[in-house]
Design an enzyme around this catalytic site. Structure first.
Site, PDB file in Angstrom:
ATOM      1  N   ASP A   1      10.555  -7.156  -1.116  1.00 38.43           N
ATOM      2  CA  ASP A   1       9.251  -7.747  -0.792  1.00 38.43           C
ATOM      3  C   ASP A   1       9.323  -9.223  -1.117  1.00 38.43           C
ATOM      4  O   ASP A   1       9.970  -9.603  -2.090  1.00 38.43           O
ATOM      5  CB  ASP A   1       8.122  -7.083  -1.584  1.00 38.43           C
ATOM      6  CG  ASP A   1       6.761  -7.221  -0.902  1.00 38.43           C
ATOM      7  OD1 ASP A   1       6.351  -8.367  -0.646  1.00 38.43           O
ATOM      8  OD2 ASP A   1       6.107  -6.195  -0.633  1.00 38.43           O
TER       9      ASP A   1
ATOM     10  N   LYS B   1       5.480  -9.692  -6.180  1.00 41.01           N
ATOM     11  CA  LYS B   1       5.251  -8.248  -6.125  1.00 41.01           C
ATOM     12  C   LYS B   1       6.441  -7.461  -6.662  1.00 41.01           C
ATOM     13  O   LYS B   1       6.260  -6.422  -7.311  1.00 41.01           O
ATOM     14  CB  LYS B   1       4.933  -7.807  -4.694  1.00 41.01           C
ATOM     15  CG  LYS B   1       3.514  -8.119  -4.255  1.00 41.01           C
ATOM     16  CD  LYS B   1       3.217  -7.499  -2.902  1.00 41.01           C
ATOM     17  CE  LYS B   1       1.774  -7.767  -2.504  1.00 41.01           C
ATOM     18  NZ  LYS B   1       1.444  -7.193  -1.176  1.00 41.01           N
TER      19      LYS B   1
ATOM     20  N   GLY C   1       0.800  -1.221   0.000  1.00 38.72           N
ATOM     21  CA  GLY C   1       0.000   0.000   0.000  1.00 38.72           C
ATOM     22  C   GLY C   1       0.829   1.265   0.000  1.00 38.72           C
ATOM     23  O   GLY C   1       0.593   2.176  -0.793  1.00 38.72           O
TER      24      GLY C   1
ATOM     25  N   CYS D   1     -10.300 -15.121  14.362  1.00 35.92           N
ATOM     26  CA  CYS D   1     -10.493 -13.732  13.941  1.00 35.92           C
ATOM     27  C   CYS D   1     -10.326 -13.715  12.432  1.00 35.92           C
ATOM     28  O   CYS D   1     -10.696 -14.689  11.759  1.00 35.92           O
ATOM     29  CB  CYS D   1      -9.531 -12.788  14.654  1.00 35.92           C
ATOM     30  SG  CYS D   1      -7.786 -13.114  14.339  1.00 35.92           S
TER      31      CYS D   1
ATOM     32  N   GLN E   1      -7.232  -3.077  -4.006  1.00 37.28           N
ATOM     33  CA  GLN E   1      -8.027  -1.978  -3.466  1.00 37.28           C
ATOM     34  C   GLN E   1      -7.162  -0.780  -3.110  1.00 37.28           C
ATOM     35  O   GLN E   1      -7.631   0.346  -3.020  1.00 37.28           O
ATOM     36  CB  GLN E   1      -8.809  -2.507  -2.252  1.00 37.28           C
ATOM     37  CG  GLN E   1      -9.424  -1.463  -1.342  1.00 37.28           C
ATOM     38  CD  GLN E   1      -8.732  -1.399   0.003  1.00 37.28           C
ATOM     39  OE1 GLN E   1      -7.605  -1.887   0.164  1.00 37.28           O
ATOM     40  NE2 GLN E   1      -9.402  -0.810   0.973  1.00 37.28           N
TER      41      GLN E   1
ATOM     42  N   CYS F   1      -3.170  -3.933   8.970  1.00 38.67           N
ATOM     43  CA  CYS F   1      -4.221  -3.528   8.037  1.00 38.67           C
ATOM     44  C   CYS F   1      -5.039  -4.722   7.581  1.00 38.67           C
ATOM     45  O   CYS F   1      -6.236  -4.615   7.333  1.00 38.67           O
ATOM     46  CB  CYS F   1      -3.618  -2.812   6.831  1.00 38.67           C
ATOM     47  SG  CYS F   1      -2.939  -1.201   7.232  1.00 38.67           S
TER      48      CYS F   1
ATOM     49  N   ASP G   1       4.439  -3.151   7.639  1.00 37.49           N
ATOM     50  CA  ASP G   1       3.220  -3.112   8.442  1.00 37.49           C
ATOM     51  C   ASP G   1       3.325  -3.941   9.714  1.00 37.49           C
ATOM     52  O   ASP G   1       2.320  -4.351  10.278  1.00 37.49           O
ATOM     53  CB  ASP G   1       2.020  -3.599   7.618  1.00 37.49           C
ATOM     54  CG  ASP G   1       2.143  -5.063   7.206  1.00 37.49           C
ATOM     55  OD1 ASP G   1       3.207  -5.664   7.448  1.00 37.49           O
ATOM     56  OD2 ASP G   1       1.177  -5.606   6.639  1.00 37.49           O
ATOM     57  N   ASN G   2       4.557  -4.196  10.190  1.00 38.35           N
ATOM     58  CA  ASN G   2       4.692  -4.944  11.436  1.00 38.35           C
ATOM     59  C   ASN G   2       5.856  -4.375  12.250  1.00 38.35           C
ATOM     60  O   ASN G   2       6.808  -3.823  11.696  1.00 38.35           O
ATOM     61  CB  ASN G   2       4.895  -6.432  11.171  1.00 38.35           C
ATOM     62  CG  ASN G   2       6.207  -6.733  10.478  1.00 38.35           C
ATOM     63  OD1 ASN G   2       7.227  -6.915  11.121  1.00 38.35           O
ATOM     64  ND2 ASN G   2       6.193  -6.767   9.143  1.00 38.35           N
TER      65      ASN G   2
ATOM     66  N   SER H   1      -6.953  -9.141  -3.229  1.00 37.32           N
ATOM     67  CA  SER H   1      -7.320  -8.223  -2.153  1.00 37.32           C
ATOM     68  C   SER H   1      -6.375  -7.036  -2.056  1.00 37.32           C
ATOM     69  O   SER H   1      -6.688  -6.036  -1.414  1.00 37.32           O
ATOM     70  CB  SER H   1      -7.355  -8.973  -0.813  1.00 37.32           C
ATOM     71  OG  SER H   1      -6.064  -9.412  -0.452  1.00 37.32           O
TER      72      SER H   1
END
Length: 397
Positions: free
Chosen positions: A76, A100, A55, A345, A86, A202, A144-145, A83
């Site tokens: 990466d 990626k 993102g 979850c 978006q 996210c 993101d971590n 998904s």
């Protein structure tokens, strides 16, 4: 072995002449006194490493390529998923399933064939970070971590590299510049990581698809300013953006005398508490295949959903009970300690934390569904989950 970026971007003998020949591309830069020919030459000779092609990495890399950054490195180890589209505008539907880094390289070279794109299809670790970072001028963190953020920070501190930081969650984002000209770094802001699973990613909590565009562009702007030596960077300032309120505010950052000196890289998963539980994660988990066997045998179990009510309304497992993670300790009396409890979850991180909480409170027969409801929908491909909308949960986030 990690491939080295070239010492200088291949170009004609006269860099100034080369810039003028391509003034149609960079003409709006060349007429700016803060950039001009010399500034554009600096950008052409610069090397920037982007950690992540998701993102934040998408708008970041696109604008760095457009600006003419000579060498862009991309780290990466993931593949393009439907998904992602978006918000991850580097990629496209016809590249789903592709690495990626390869998808990103194709798109960046389509945008600017004059640049060099180095790809690193690997997981960033303490073993490779220093070797990877040392040939780049600026490191941009789009991860993101927490474990990787501490790793990126510490490697930048050891090598004295600027670290352009960004993070996003739901409707909010942050950006700053760490370790620039003696300024504060990530550990001055966050001396210790939060407990494992306390802050959802996210993928767990969702993100407005437009949000990483805002924060990623801010990161690209700060990177270009650093390379040009122009303007005032965000060093010493944490920029907070709220897209729902359409507001920006700043928090002052200062170096802390209590922050320990960083001299070496460590085990960051252990530092972030990911390897220190009394029971290993594997010992606490059940697979979707095993859960399917239990469901098919009609064995009595309690399915506990610890997501938020809005997520539960989109999709849930049949006969499951909703107790959001934040309410678990106050509502734990609703569960019987004798029950065989399976917690789930979205991807399995919040439910893993809930499993450990329940274990600590005396619930002996409790297990976490590995991969969460996303793994169930992806691997089982049957209709046990109740879908309350036509949107697939795996695609929704």
């Amino acid at each position: 072995m990690i491939r080295r970026p070239p010492r200088s971007t291949p170009k004609p003998s006269s860099a100034a002449s080369d810039v003028y020949k391509r003034q149609g591309r960079y003409s709006r830069h060349l007429i700016m006194p803060e950039v001009g020919v010399k500034g554009q030459e600096k950008l052409t000779e610069s090397k920037v490493l982007c950690i992540g092609a998701g993102g934040l990495g998408s708008p970041l890399a696109l604008y760095l390529a457009s600006a003419g950054i000579g060498t862009i490195g991309i780290v990466d180890f993931d593949v393009v998923d439907l998904s992602n589209l978006q918000r991850q505008i580097l990629h496209a539907e016809d590249r789903v399933g592709e690495l990626k880094v390869e998808s990103a390289k194709k798109r960046l070279l389509e945008l600017n064939s004059d640049i060099n794109v180095e790809t690193y299809n690997l997981r960033l670790t303490s073993d490779n970070a220093l070797d990877l970072f040392k040939d780049y001028d600026v490191i941009v963190d789009g991860t993101d971590n927490f474990a990787t953020r501490y790793l990126v920070n510490d490697a930048c501190v050891i090598l004295d590299k600027p670290n352009v930081y960004g993070s996003i969650f739901r409707f909010e984002g942050q950006a700053t510049v760490f370790n620039y000209k003696g300024g504060p770094h990530y550990r001055d802001l966050y001396p210790e990581p939060p407990p494992p699973g306390m802050v959802p990613s996210c993928a767990e909590g969702g993100v407005l698809g437009i949000l990483p565009g805002i924060i990623g562009v801010i990161q690209a702007t700060e990177t270009v300013k650093i390379l040009l030596g122009a303007g005032t960077t965000l060093s010493g300032r944490l920029l907070l953006y709220d897209s729902l309120q359409m507001s920006f505010r700043e928090i002052k950052l200062r170096k802390s005398p209590d922050t320990p000196k960083i001299t070496k890289l460590i085990d960051y998963e252990e530092f972030c508490g990911m390897n220190t539980a009394d029971e290993s994660q594997a010992d606490l988990e059940i697979t979707v295949d095993d859960l399917k066997g239990i469901v098919d045998s009609k064995e009595k179990i309690t399915l506990l959903d610890v997501r938020e009510p809005g997520e539960y309304e989109i999709c849930s497992l049949n006969n499951s009970r909703l107790i959001p993670l934040g309410d678990l300790t106050s509502r734990v009396h609703e569960l019987d300690t004798a029950d065989d409890i399976i917690v789930y979850c979205h991807h399995g991180m919040r439910s893993l934390q809930a499993t450990r909480i329940l274990k600590g409170m005396g619930y002996g027969k409790v297990r976490n569904l590995a991969g969460g409801i996303d793994a169930w929908l992806s691997l089982i491909h049957i209709s046990e989950p109740t879908r309350r909308t036509p949107i697939s949960y795996a695609v929704f986030c």
